[in-house]
Design an enzyme around this catalytic site. Structure first.
Site, PDB file in Angstrom:
ATOM      1  N   LYS A  19      11.244  -4.661   3.567  1.00  0.00           N
ATOM      2  CA  LYS A  19      12.269  -4.829   4.614  1.00  0.00           C
ATOM      3  C   LYS A  19      12.931  -6.201   4.525  1.00  0.00           C
ATOM      4  O   LYS A  19      14.141  -6.314   4.590  1.00  0.00           O
ATOM      5  CB  LYS A  19      11.656  -4.660   6.017  1.00  0.00           C
ATOM      6  CG  LYS A  19      11.059  -3.291   6.274  1.00  0.00           C
ATOM      7  CD  LYS A  19      10.577  -3.165   7.709  1.00  0.00           C
ATOM      8  CE  LYS A  19       9.386  -4.038   8.045  1.00  0.00           C
ATOM      9  NZ  LYS A  19       8.133  -3.669   7.373  1.00  0.00           N
TER      10      LYS A  19
ATOM     11  N   ARG B 249       9.520  -1.592  17.391  1.00  0.00           N
ATOM     12  CA  ARG B 249       8.232  -1.184  16.829  1.00  0.00           C
ATOM     13  C   ARG B 249       7.603  -0.036  17.604  1.00  0.00           C
ATOM     14  O   ARG B 249       6.590   0.505  17.189  1.00  0.00           O
ATOM     15  CB  ARG B 249       7.233  -2.345  16.908  1.00  0.00           C
ATOM     16  CG  ARG B 249       7.428  -3.474  15.920  1.00  0.00           C
ATOM     17  CD  ARG B 249       7.039  -3.090  14.536  1.00  0.00           C
ATOM     18  NE  ARG B 249       6.058  -3.896  13.861  1.00  0.00           N
ATOM     19  CZ  ARG B 249       6.317  -4.997  13.154  1.00  0.00           C
ATOM     20  NH1 ARG B 249       7.516  -5.508  13.092  1.00  0.00           N
ATOM     21  NH2 ARG B 249       5.347  -5.599  12.504  1.00  0.00           N
TER      22      ARG B 249
ATOM     23  N   ARG C 237       1.338 -10.020  -2.196  1.00  0.00           N
ATOM     24  CA  ARG C 237       2.443 -10.722  -1.540  1.00  0.00           C
ATOM     25  C   ARG C 237       2.082 -12.173  -1.240  1.00  0.00           C
ATOM     26  O   ARG C 237       0.968 -12.477  -0.838  1.00  0.00           O
ATOM     27  CB  ARG C 237       2.759  -9.987  -0.242  1.00  0.00           C
ATOM     28  CG  ARG C 237       3.761 -10.665   0.641  1.00  0.00           C
ATOM     29  CD  ARG C 237       4.434  -9.707   1.537  1.00  0.00           C
ATOM     30  NE  ARG C 237       3.592  -9.236   2.634  1.00  0.00           N
ATOM     31  CZ  ARG C 237       4.015  -8.376   3.555  1.00  0.00           C
ATOM     32  NH1 ARG C 237       5.236  -7.893   3.484  1.00  0.00           N
ATOM     33  NH2 ARG C 237       3.224  -7.993   4.523  1.00  0.00           N
TER      34      ARG C 237
ATOM     35  N   ARG D  11      -0.136 -14.400   3.548  1.00  0.00           N
ATOM     36  CA  ARG D  11       0.070 -14.267   4.992  1.00  0.00           C
ATOM     37  C   ARG D  11      -1.264 -14.059   5.679  1.00  0.00           C
ATOM     38  O   ARG D  11      -2.112 -13.332   5.165  1.00  0.00           O
ATOM     39  CB  ARG D  11       0.971 -13.050   5.255  1.00  0.00           C
ATOM     40  CG  ARG D  11       2.405 -13.424   5.530  1.00  0.00           C
ATOM     41  CD  ARG D  11       3.271 -12.211   5.629  1.00  0.00           C
ATOM     42  NE  ARG D  11       2.952 -11.347   6.788  1.00  0.00           N
ATOM     43  CZ  ARG D  11       3.791 -10.442   7.274  1.00  0.00           C
ATOM     44  NH1 ARG D  11       4.985 -10.282   6.721  1.00  0.00           N
ATOM     45  NH2 ARG D  11       3.471  -9.706   8.296  1.00  0.00           N
TER      46      ARG D  11
ATOM     47  N   ARG E 265      -2.530  -2.810  11.269  1.00  0.00           N
ATOM     48  CA  ARG E 265      -1.062  -2.748  11.223  1.00  0.00           C
ATOM     49  C   ARG E 265      -0.586  -1.374  10.761  1.00  0.00           C
ATOM     50  O   ARG E 265       0.385  -0.831  11.291  1.00  0.00           O
ATOM     51  CB  ARG E 265      -0.519  -3.848  10.300  1.00  0.00           C
ATOM     52  CG  ARG E 265      -0.716  -5.237  10.913  1.00  0.00           C
ATOM     53  CD  ARG E 265      -0.733  -6.310   9.848  1.00  0.00           C
ATOM     54  NE  ARG E 265       0.560  -6.533   9.253  1.00  0.00           N
ATOM     55  CZ  ARG E 265       0.732  -6.996   8.010  1.00  0.00           C
ATOM     56  NH1 ARG E 265      -0.300  -7.266   7.246  1.00  0.00           N
ATOM     57  NH2 ARG E 265       1.953  -7.185   7.546  1.00  0.00           N
TER      58      ARG E 265
HETATM   59  P1  AMP Z   1       6.175  -8.428  10.495  1.00  0.00           P
HETATM   60  O1  AMP Z   1       6.523  -9.667   9.732  1.00  0.00           O
HETATM   61  O2  AMP Z   1       7.361  -7.629  10.901  1.00  0.00           O
HETATM   62  O3  AMP Z   1       5.119  -7.607   9.790  1.00  0.00           O
HETATM   63  O4  AMP Z   1       5.519  -8.914  11.871  1.00  0.00           O
HETATM   64  C1  AMP Z   1       4.366  -9.696  11.874  1.00  0.00           C
HETATM   65  C2  AMP Z   1       3.668  -9.592  13.222  1.00  0.00           C
HETATM   66  O5  AMP Z   1       4.530 -10.112  14.244  1.00  0.00           O
HETATM   67  C3  AMP Z   1       3.300  -8.199  13.670  1.00  0.00           C
HETATM   68  O6  AMP Z   1       2.097  -7.716  13.117  1.00  0.00           O
HETATM   69  C4  AMP Z   1       3.207  -8.416  15.185  1.00  0.00           C
HETATM   70  O7  AMP Z   1       2.017  -9.101  15.528  1.00  0.00           O
HETATM   71  C5  AMP Z   1       4.367  -9.358  15.443  1.00  0.00           C
HETATM   72  N1  AMP Z   1       5.615  -8.606  15.688  1.00  0.00           N
HETATM   73  C6  AMP Z   1       6.725  -8.592  14.900  1.00  0.00           C
HETATM   74  N2  AMP Z   1       7.677  -7.832  15.440  1.00  0.00           N
HETATM   75  C7  AMP Z   1       7.152  -7.326  16.606  1.00  0.00           C
HETATM   76  C8  AMP Z   1       7.646  -6.437  17.605  1.00  0.00           C
HETATM   77  N3  AMP Z   1       8.876  -5.913  17.547  1.00  0.00           N
HETATM   78  N4  AMP Z   1       6.837  -6.159  18.644  1.00  0.00           N
HETATM   79  C9  AMP Z   1       5.604  -6.664  18.738  1.00  0.00           C
HETATM   80  N5  AMP Z   1       5.061  -7.492  17.814  1.00  0.00           N
HETATM   81  C10 AMP Z   1       5.835  -7.825  16.743  1.00  0.00           C
END
Ligand code: AMP
Length: 222
Positions: free
Chosen positions: A14, A89, A123, A156, A167
């Site tokens: 993404k 989400r 990653r 990460r 996740r």
């Molecule tokens: P990502 O980089 O999109 O995988 O997001 C990393 C982490 O940020 C996720 O596992 C959540 O803990 C938090 N996060 C990101 N976007 C959201 C969202 N829209 N709602 C809730 N938590 C989020």
């Protein structure tokens, strides 16, 4: 003005695809995860609030996620549009989003779970500029260093087997149903995320009726 949402399971690309699209269409790429990570790295109050949940692979609260998006979009620096990644989400966030903003399309990057683990564990992230690397497909020129700023590349905190399992479960249970909601509005294009990033990018553009990647403009480069 082009307004897109990009969705897909962890490791589906993404961030990479958003950057490629944003770079030569002048879109603003808004990554909600990046905003939270920035807050954690910079030890803000919000960072302290979300750090533990993020490291465990849990979603942070809807109120907070929604206010982050609202504030970011209220900056109105997106004259040519935006691409938002990591939001919505779940169903509540999707409803909030649809009530507040009209969108032109939802890009769904489709990747089987068997590929997810391979990609996520390969990653790395630059601590300095946040650039994402996949050691399987595009290793940096100097091992462990960012090609663009020379910063250190790290794993990460939530790319562990335990957090990834949480996740992935969250994605299938809460995020995937959002796609059905968007599908009913005929917004969604589904693109196979397995090929090389430039091919995926081209497919996204073809499906959205967008111009091809500009020869000088980014998509084969970092
Ligand atoms: P990502 O980089 O999109 O995988 O997001 C990393 C982490 O940020 C996720 O596992 C959540 O803990 C938090 N996060 C990101 N976007 C959201 C969202 N829209 N709602 C809730 N938590 C989020």
């Amino acid at each position: 003005m082009r307004k897109y949402v990009i969705m897909g399971v962890q490791g589906s690309g993404k961030g990479t695809q958003s950057e490629l699209l944003a770079a030569d269409l002048d879109l603003v790429h808004i990554s909600v995860g990046d905003i939270f990570r920035w807050n954690v790295t910079n030890h803000t109050k919000m960072g302290a609030q979300v750090h533990r949940l993020m490291a465990a692979g849990e979603l942070v609260g809807d109120d907070l996620a929604e206010s982050v998006v609202q504030r970011r979009l209220a900056e109105h620096d997106w004259n040519f549009g935006f691409i938002i990644d990591g939001f919505p989400r779940n169903a509540r966030q999707a409803e909030f989003f649809l009530e507040s903003y009209d969108i032109d399309g939802v890009i769904h990057l489709d990747l089987p779970d068997s590929e997810v683990r391979r990609r996520v564990f390969g990653r790395r992230l630059c601590v300095n500029c946040g650039m994402d690397y996949n050691l399987l497909a595009d290793s940096p020129a100097v091992p462990g260093r960012c090609d663009s700023c020379g910063g250190e590349l790290v794993t990460r905190e939530d790319d562990t087997a335990e957090a990834l399992a949480v996740r992935l479960r969250g994605y299938h249970e809460k995020t995937n149903p959002v796609l059905d909601l968007f599908r009913r509005k005929e917004y969604v294009i589904t693109v196979d995320a397995r090929p090389a990033k430039d091919i995926v990018q081209q497919e996204i553009r073809t499906r959205l009726g967008l111009p091809p990647v500009k020869p000088s403009g980014g998509a084969g480069e970092r």
